[in-house]
Write an enzyme that holds these catalytic residues in place. Structure first.
Site: not given
Ligand code: NAD
Ligand code: ZN
Length: 379
Positions: A45-47, A67-68, A97, A100, A103, A111, A115, A175, A372
């Protein structure tokens, strides 16, 4: 309780902007409220690219990005009751979680505990890393670090999904596609027949275009500076295109002229602060809503005249399309499987490489080629 350390292949980013190196990495067992996952498929992903380049972002190296992804639970730590080895899961960069105020709120997915935190490179349990090479700790990324055959994540950062779902496809729901889809259907909420502009036509932006099509938007205006992306976007439902480079006027003015005063909704999926400003200023006064999704540089500032708000335009932003990962994503996967969402994930997956060629995925994204690239952990 598992207590063995795994020695696995992981792609380590030793320095900003330098090719990843596949190393033998020790992966510690999961601690309290953590699980260890075997990653089967991951995508870029670009992040990941922004934080790997670290231009305008806090550098934190050595680090394992990613992360994806989609994977299978290998073992669970103390206190984990709702997951067991063998469960199929999608790791998610922002957790839930379930306890909280965020959530518990219907409106938020921010969260308090889990988060998104792009600057943290350790587990929240003991502020330590679960990865090391010859005893040297390697930082985590977004609590997921999926560019590794095995990774350790907090139990609140995974969505348990139907084990019949094809992981090689639904991994992209962890993601980009969910983010874009949710930014439109959960946040911008176009009404049937309304117009929408989507800035940035990568996988996130085309997820937003897909959401617009599902919501019944009448005009879907795609904005991108890469002409090949504009062509591709037609297949996802874009009805009109604007390349800011083709115009002398600011793109917000071009869009206002095309739409008799502005679009009803806009979604920004670029990460460029200039595009964020344009996305806000191109919505119609009186009712227009703009949604920011792109990840900006650390020092970016958003500047617009306050009159743009007084004239009743709304600006919003979202991480992960406002989806709560554990509560909502299993349903998105179900709907995809029952064909209830016209998602066509295969259209987003333009490349696929074995793990040993992970650096090719970075090249494709840097060149703006394809959407992707799936990285197959098992060759
Ligand atoms: P991508 O690189 O595949 O697509 C981005 C597109 O934006 C490219 O086609 C590029 O040509 C275009 N673009 C860049 N600057 C532009 C400008 N000024 N005007 C018009 N178009 C422009 O990236 P992606 O993976 O689709 O991610 C898009 C953005 O979303 C990134 O900033 C990423 O970090 C962010 N993101 C945010 C979330 C979230 O939860 N908020 C989640 C995932 C990704
Ligand atoms: Zn992402």
């Amino acid at each position: 309780m598992p207590h063995w350390v795994y020695l696995v292949a992981a792609a380590v980013a030793w320095e900003a902007g330098k090719p990843l190196v596949i190393e033998e990495v020790e992966v510690a067992p999961p601690q309290k409220n953590e699980i260890r996952l075997k990653i089967l498929f991951t995508a870029l992903c670009h992040t990941d690219v922004y934080f790997w380049e670290a231009k305008g972002q806090t550098p934190l190296f050595p680090r394992i990005f990613g992360h994806e992804a989609g994977g299978v639970v290998e073992s669970v730590g103390e206190g984990v009751t709702d997951l067991q080895p063998g469960d199929h899961v999608l790791p998610v960069f922002t957790g839930e979680c379930k306890e909280c105020p965020h959530c518990k709120s219907e409106e938020s997915n921010m969260c308090d505990l889990l988060r998104i935190n792009t600057d943290r490179g350790v587990m929240i349990n003991d502020e330590k890393s679960r990865f090391s090479v010859n005893g040297k700790p390697i930082y985590h990324f977004l609590g997921t670090s999926t560019f590794s055959e095995y990774t350790v994540v907090h139990v609140g950062c995974v969505a348990k999904i139907n084990s019949a779902a094809p992981l090689e496809k639904v991994c992209v729901l962890s993601c980009g596609i969910s983010t874009g889809l949710g930014a439109t259907i959960n946040v911008a909420k176009p009404k049937k027949g309304q117009s929408i502009a989507v800035f940035g036509l990568g996988a996130v932006g085309l997820g937003a275009v897909t959401g617009a099509r599902i919501a019944g938007a009448s005009r879907i205006i795609g904005v991108d500076m890469n002409p090949s992306r504009l062509e591709e976007a037609r297949k996802f439902g874009c009805t009109e295109f604007v390349n800011p480079k083709d115009h002398k006027k600011p793109v917000q003015q071009v869009i206002a002229e095309m739409t008799n005063g502005g679009v009803d909704r806009s979604v920004e999926c670029t990460g460029s602060v200039q595009a964020m400003i344009s996305a806000f200023e191109c919505v119609h006064d009186g009712w227009g809503v703009a949604v920011l999704v792109g990840v900006p540089n650390k020092d970016d500032e958003f500047k617009t005249h306050p009159i743009n708000f007084l004239t009743e335009r709304t600006l919003k932003g979202t991480f992960f399309g406002n989806f709560k990962p554990r509560s909502d994503i299993p349903n998105v996967v179900e709907k995809y499987m029952k064909n209830e969402l016209d998602l066509q994930l295969e259209k987003f997956i333009t490349h696929s490489v074995p793990f040993s060629e992970i650096n090719k995925a970075f090249d494709y994204m840097l060149k703006g080629e394809g959407l992707r690239c799936i990285i197959r952990m098992e060759g």
